[in-house]
Design an enzyme around this catalytic site. Structure first.
Site, short mmCIF file in Angstrom:
data_model
loop_
_atom_site.label_atom_id
_atom_site.label_comp_id
_atom_site.label_asym_id
_atom_site.label_seq_id
_atom_site.Cartn_x
_atom_site.Cartn_y
_atom_site.Cartn_z
CE LYS A 134 -4.31 1.12 0.01
NZ LYS A 134 -5.68 0.43 -0.21
CG ASP A 174 -7.30 3.34 -0.79
OD1 ASP A 174 -7.76 2.47 -0.84
OD2 ASP A 174 -7.35 4.29 0.19
P1 NDP Z 1 -12.81 8.05 -2.67
O1 NDP Z 1 -11.84 8.68 -2.73
O2 NDP Z 1 -13.43 7.79 -3.98
O3 NDP Z 1 -14.13 8.33 -1.76
C1 NDP Z 1 -13.92 8.24 -0.40
C2 NDP Z 1 -15.10 8.91 0.27
O4 NDP Z 1 -14.76 8.65 1.73
C3 NDP Z 1 -15.66 10.31 -0.08
O5 NDP Z 1 -17.07 10.20 0.01
C4 NDP Z 1 -14.89 10.92 1.14
O6 NDP Z 1 -15.58 12.13 1.37
C5 NDP Z 1 -15.07 9.78 2.19
N1 NDP Z 1 -14.17 10.21 3.19
C6 NDP Z 1 -12.92 10.12 3.28
N2 NDP Z 1 -12.20 10.20 4.34
C7 NDP Z 1 -13.22 10.71 5.10
C8 NDP Z 1 -13.12 11.06 6.53
N3 NDP Z 1 -12.06 11.00 7.21
N4 NDP Z 1 -14.46 11.12 7.04
C9 NDP Z 1 -15.63 11.09 6.49
N5 NDP Z 1 -15.66 10.65 5.13
C10 NDP Z 1 -14.52 10.52 4.43
O7 NDP Z 1 -12.52 6.58 -2.09
P2 NDP Z 1 -12.95 4.80 -2.36
O8 NDP Z 1 -14.35 5.02 -2.52
O9 NDP Z 1 -11.99 4.61 -3.48
O10 NDP Z 1 -12.30 4.50 -0.94
C11 NDP Z 1 -13.35 4.43 0.18
C12 NDP Z 1 -12.89 3.53 0.99
O11 NDP Z 1 -12.89 1.98 0.43
C13 NDP Z 1 -11.49 3.34 1.54
O12 NDP Z 1 -11.47 2.87 2.95
C14 NDP Z 1 -10.76 2.74 0.57
O13 NDP Z 1 -9.55 2.09 1.38
C15 NDP Z 1 -11.64 1.30 0.83
N6 NDP Z 1 -11.39 0.40 -0.86
C16 NDP Z 1 -11.35 1.05 -2.02
C17 NDP Z 1 -10.98 0.37 -2.98
C18 NDP Z 1 -11.20 0.78 -4.62
O14 NDP Z 1 -10.89 0.04 -5.36
N7 NDP Z 1 -11.41 2.13 -4.72
C19 NDP Z 1 -10.74 -0.99 -2.92
C20 NDP Z 1 -10.57 -1.43 -1.54
C21 NDP Z 1 -11.19 -0.96 -0.43
P3 NDP Z 1 -14.86 13.40 1.10
O15 NDP Z 1 -14.76 13.73 -0.46
O16 NDP Z 1 -15.26 14.65 1.89
O17 NDP Z 1 -13.38 13.48 1.68
#
Ligand code: NDP
Length: 453
Positions: A134, A174
């Protein structure tokens, strides 16, 4: 004599966490991930002496390599900005390192070590030959111009390119890293190395990306949820679902759950959540896709557009639902949130994000017989299709949407079967134990086969 020796070692294992804490001070997220893992695998290890004799626990929790580097770049005002870049190459016993890059101001070594550690077992569960890693940076793409994001990505790749390669380490996206960032990084890698190879996944389809990769994590979460419900003779039809986040994973979880007959009533971002009791249908979700992926706006705009409520700085766990899908970030669902969900008769929690539920929240679910799937099982669809993207790149072929989708469904179903195999006691499936033990056996046995690694 051997029994006494093993007993001594087994007792030592129980004190193992203290050693981890002492050796990794100031790394609370990493320690949390190791603790959750130990709770599942220690009883199994103590029944299987070969893992004690080979000291596998101490070996498996140490990253093979952690790289930290400076990322200097010029902002639009011509000012030099400095960020910190990371790549944790955790474990390569079953394949080259594989895992996403996160760009978010909270990124630090502890968070990347927890994510890299989880990734090892998640990747093993997919059945594909991928090790765990990662990386990322404390760079915040929010509020930056495209030009600034490109300059940052190019500078980040100048250093990262020394450490990665299609047979060594293949990063993906991510939080904060989507197709735009992958594009800028891929372009820079190609310039530095003068080669067009599948060194990153999550690429756009015109230049080597796989169909279904953008959808894969969210779709996979819902396929896994479907398997859990099916196993309990239930279906997704007419279930009310609460989702957190509104990024990649949340969007496609919402799309697939709706397609399979459920009603999704919340989405969130770091500023709060929207509650739409009528459900987020296709038209409304198209608005979210544009809002989040093109306009890069805030989720509160949804409530203005569709006339529903926005709860500022709140999480959605108090809203009554059948199923909760935490899809934002780590530790976003606490013990009191879990108690609220149980009180409101939630029957299943399936993690889209990595470690979104705290350990005591998970205990609440398990003690109340809520079906609970940890992210390393339920969100493995993303890395699984990344693995399929690597295969297509190596073959210089593209598979159809249906073909990739069917493979994804099969992989999620096999992960579910493995969780049942290793996590069942009586009629209850403990998916935490199932996923940890199943992933552990494959990685640990490979390490033992390969000697002192
Ligand atoms: P994105 O950047 O596309 O979206 C992240 C979302 O989570 C946004 O809505 C963001 O809001 C919100 N968010 C992030 N940090 C915080 C916080 N501290 N408090 C509240 N809301 C928060 O990321 P992904 O959708 O790709 O990833 C989301 C999760 O899924 C992560 O944990 C990632 O590790 C996991 N994941 C992702 C994969 C992938 O293929 N993308 C694969 C497996 C797991 P804002 O825009 O306001 O920050």
């Amino acid at each position: 004599m051997l029994t006494t020796y093993l007993l001594v070692l087994a007792m030592k294992n129980e004190m193992f966490l203290d050693k981890v804490i002492a050796k990794n001070p100031n790394e609370p997220e990493f320690i949390q991930a190791v603790e959750e893992f130990l709770n599942s695998v220690l009883p199994f290890i103590n029944k299987n002496p070969k893992y004690i004799v080979s000291n596998i626990l101490e070996r498996i929790i140490e990253p093979e390599r952690s790289i930290i580097f400076k990322v200097p770049w010029l902002d639009d005002m011509g000012k030099v900005q400095i960020n910190r870049g990371f790549r944790v190459e955790f474990n390569s016993s079953i394949g080259p390192y594989k895992g996403g890059l996160r760009f978010h101001p909270t990124v630090n070594l502890s968070i990347l070590k927890f994510l890299g550690f989880e990734q090892i077992f998640k990747n093993a569960l997919t059945g594909l030959p991928m090790g765990g890693g990662k990386g990322g940076s404390d760079f915040d793409p929010k509020g930056k111009s495209d030009n600034e994001v490109m300059k940052f990505c190019q500078s980040f790749m100048i250093e990262l390119s020394r450490h990665i390669g299609p047979n060594t380490d293949i990063p993906a996206g991510d939080i904060g890293v989507g197709s735009r960032e992958i594009g800028y990084m891929f372009g820079q890698y190609k310039r530095i190395k003068n080669e067009f190879t599948g060194v990153l996944t999550g690429k756009s389809q015109n230049w080597g990306g796989s169909l279904i990769r953008p959808e894969a994590t969210g779709y996979g979460v819902v396929y896994f949820l479907n398997e859990m419900l099916k196993f309990n003779k239930d279906t997704l039809k007419d279930k009310t679902i609460v989702i957190s986040g509104s990024g990649n994973v949340a969007q496609y979880s919402c799309e697939k759950a709706t397609e399979l007959g459920a009603k999704v009533i919340t989405l969130s971002d770091s500023s709060g959540f929207i509650y739409d009791p009528d459900g987020i249908n296709k038209e409304k979700l198209d608005f979210v896709f544009h809002l989040k992926n093109t306009k890069r706006g805030r989720i509160s705009e949804y409530s203005k557009k569709f006339g529903c409520k926005f709860y500022k700085n709140k999480t959605p766990w108090g809203i009554k639902c059948d199923v909760a899908l935490p899809c934002a970030t780590q530790n976003e669902l606490t013990k009191s949130d879990a108690q609220l969900l149980v009180k409101n008769n939630c029957i299943a929690v399936c993690e889209g994000a990595n470690m979104p539920c705290s350990i005591d929240a998970v205990d609440v679910f398990l003690n109340n017989k809520v079906l609970y799937a940890p992210g390393k099982a339920s969100n493995a669809g993303g890395v699984a299709v990344s693995g399929l993207e690597m295969s297509q790149n190596s073959l210089r072929m593209n598979w159809s949407r249906d073909e990739v989708n069917e493979r994804l469904k099969l992989i999620m179903s096999e992960i579910h079967q493995n969780c049942v195999k290793y996590g069942s006691s009586g009629e209850i499936v403990n998916y935490v134990n199932g996923s940890n033990i199943s992933g552990f056996i494959k990685v640990a046995d490979s390490m033992i086969d390969q000697g002192v690694v």
